[in-house]
Design a protein around this motif. Structure first.
Motif, short mmCIF file in Angstrom:
data_model
loop_
_atom_site.label_atom_id
_atom_site.label_comp_id
_atom_site.label_asym_id
_atom_site.label_seq_id
_atom_site.Cartn_x
_atom_site.Cartn_y
_atom_site.Cartn_z
N GLY A 14 -21.59 -28.81 -34.50
CA GLY A 14 -20.70 -30.12 -34.74
C GLY A 14 -19.73 -29.94 -35.74
N CYS A 15 -18.52 -30.14 -35.40
CA CYS A 15 -17.37 -30.30 -36.51
C CYS A 15 -16.62 -31.72 -36.44
N GLY A 16 -17.57 -32.76 -36.74
CA GLY A 16 -17.02 -34.05 -36.77
C GLY A 16 -16.69 -34.51 -38.40
N THR A 17 -17.86 -35.21 -38.68
CA THR A 17 -18.01 -35.62 -40.16
C THR A 17 -19.22 -35.10 -40.87
N ALA A 18 -20.54 -35.15 -40.26
CA ALA A 18 -21.50 -34.75 -40.62
C ALA A 18 -21.61 -33.46 -40.89
N GLY A 19 -21.17 -32.59 -39.70
CA GLY A 19 -21.42 -31.12 -39.73
C GLY A 19 -20.40 -30.29 -40.81
N ARG A 32 -25.57 -18.89 -46.51
CA ARG A 32 -24.48 -18.32 -45.35
C ARG A 32 -24.52 -19.30 -44.49
N VAL A 33 -23.27 -19.68 -43.91
CA VAL A 33 -23.03 -20.95 -43.20
C VAL A 33 -22.27 -20.47 -41.93
N THR A 34 -22.72 -21.00 -40.83
CA THR A 34 -22.07 -20.70 -39.37
C THR A 34 -21.78 -22.13 -38.72
N LEU A 35 -20.49 -22.40 -38.51
CA LEU A 35 -20.45 -23.82 -38.16
C LEU A 35 -19.85 -23.60 -36.62
N TYR A 36 -20.60 -24.16 -35.51
CA TYR A 36 -20.30 -23.93 -34.20
C TYR A 36 -19.63 -25.15 -33.43
N GLY A 128 -15.11 -23.13 -30.09
CA GLY A 128 -15.12 -23.09 -28.33
C GLY A 128 -16.55 -22.47 -27.85
N VAL A 129 -17.45 -22.81 -28.62
CA VAL A 129 -18.93 -22.56 -28.35
C VAL A 129 -19.73 -23.88 -28.07
N ALA A 130 -20.01 -24.27 -26.86
CA ALA A 130 -20.48 -25.44 -26.39
C ALA A 130 -22.11 -25.41 -26.42
N ALA A 131 -22.51 -25.61 -27.43
CA ALA A 131 -23.94 -25.39 -27.61
C ALA A 131 -24.89 -26.55 -26.75
N VAL A 132 -25.59 -26.10 -25.99
CA VAL A 132 -26.32 -26.85 -25.04
C VAL A 132 -27.99 -26.78 -25.26
N GLY A 133 -28.40 -25.86 -26.13
CA GLY A 133 -29.81 -25.76 -26.37
C GLY A 133 -30.19 -24.78 -27.57
#
Length: 413
Positions: A14-19, A32-36, A128-133
């Motif tokens: 999530g790339c809103g506010t908290a993420g 090491r951080v990856t943001l989806y 462009g990664v829609a995390a669903v699970g």
């Protein structure tokens, strides 16, 4: 895998506010951080928000305070009146301290600033990664993030779910967390207008007429970089979700007449609303999770505790979540202990605002006419009692942690 003691591989959804805020805190701590993010070109959707002293303190810790606040509008007061001009609330931030105030802000300013800061850090952005699970594979103790195509991303020592009130990851049964998610029956039509003459400054002004009519005018600063030049004001109009189509069918002139009946001063900006289709409808969700974490997954921001915007706390609670989560990870010996410490640290603050918002919202947005009468008769006199006024302002400022006692220290850090 970890390459040195205390360094973790962290996946944030999530790339809103908290993420983004969490990603910045973790990256600067050496993780090491990856943001989806599900959108290939993320952007902020929405109108005006309130940045409270708590949220401002978090941005200061990130070194982003001035960049955000300089494009906002200082708010010193919340004023609410009835259609007959009876005072319902008149709350001033000065009761919290002479140097504390709110900031009316276009949501896009906060997003732009956080996103710009992400690009300056060693953070992997997977757009462009829609995390669903969430998933595991045999022989790997750490979790993966799964997208809509079944592809896996990771593994990560810690997964931070920050993809908003409509998060699909709360439905992942592997997390074993119960939750309640419901949509409020009431929402708001909104519009961001130019306010070149600065007709609206210094206060969030609201007018109520029973519990079925609420108009808000929030100075919103300069807006994001792509906005037209000059100060903005956000207009909010309360509406029941089931009547939105009827409001649109009645047309723009009928809506303007209702607005002017409640707030004649809005005439200076209503000329910019030429079509009813310019009014966008926003819904609110109420999310309740008795637990926010497992041993390696944690939910923060609206994914964990979305609520009505009646107290203006959404982005502020999200920012607090991000900072305190990073602090707990820094202090703990392992991820499970860090997440347990995080949930304990956030419990009083978040639960108070969940309770207060659920209790307060029907007095301003509901079909319960008697609640409107009680509000109009009792809130004004009550707010003139010094103790009650201080507690009301503390609630507005985001620093309450209990009904009678308790102050969150963040605003004074």
């Amino acid at each position: 895998m970890k390459n040195r003691v205390g360094v973790h591989d962290i996946g944030i959804v999530g790339c809103g506010t908290a993420g983004p805020a969490a990603a910045l805190f973790f990256a600067r701590a050496g993780h090491r951080v990856t943001l989806y993010e599900r959108f290939a070109a993320p952007s902020a959707v929405g109108a005006g928000i309130m940045l409270q002293p708590t949220g401002q303190a978090v941005l200061a810790r990130l070194g982003l305070h001035d960049a955000v606040v300089s494009r906002g509008a200082r708010i010193d007061r919340l004023r609410c009146e009835t259609a007959s001009r009876r005072t319902v609330l008149d709350l001033k931030y000065e009761r919290l301290g002479s140097d504390l105030f709110g900031v009316g802000l276009h949501r896009g300013v906060l997003f732009e600033t956080l996103y710009g800061a992400l690009l300056c850090e060693d953070i992997s952005l997977r757009l462009g990664v829609a995390a669903v699970g969430l998933a595991r594979i045999r022989g790997e103790r750490r979790r993966f993030i799964k997208d809509a195509h079944g592809d896996l991303y990771g593994p990560h020592d810690l997964i931070v779910v920050a993809d908003g009130a409509r998060s699909e990851l709360r439905d992942d049964t592997d997390t074993h967390l119960s939750k309640s998610v419901r949509t409020y029956p009431w929402g708001a039509l909104w519009f961001v207008a130019d306010d070149h003459d600065r007709s609206f400054t210094g206060e969030l002004y609201q007018v109520v007429d029973g519990t079925r009519r609420l108009l808000g005018l929030l100075p919103t600063g300069l807006g994001p970089s792509h906005a037209t030049a000059g100060p903005k004001v956000s207009i909010f109009w309360s509406v029941r979700g089931t009547t939105v189509d009827a409001v649109r069918a009645a047309g723009i002139d009928a809506w303007k007449r209702e607005v002017l009946r409640l707030a004649p001063q809005a005439a200076v900006v209503l000329g910019q609303v030429e079509s009813i289709d310019q009014l966008l409808y926003a819904t609110y969700n109420d999310v309740d999770m008795p637990r926010w974490h497992t041993h390696d997954v944690v939910y923060i921001g609206d994914a964990a505790h979305a609520m009505s915007p009646q107290l203006g706390q959404g982005c502020n609670l999200a920012l607090c979540d991000a900072m305190i989560l990073a602090e707990c990870v820094a202090r703990a010996h392992d991820i499970p202990r860090a997440l347990a410490a995080y949930s304990s640290a956030r419990e009083a603050h978040v639960r108070f605002y969940q309770f207060a918002t659920r209790w307060l919202t029907p007095f301003f947005q509901s079909d319960a006419t008697p609640l409107g009468l009680l509000r109009d008769v009792l809130m004004g006199p009550a707010s003139r009692i010094p103790y009650v006024a201080r507690e009301m302002v503390a609630s507005m400022g985001g620093v309450k942690e209990g009904l009678l006692f308790g102050r969150h220290p963040l605003a004074t850090r």
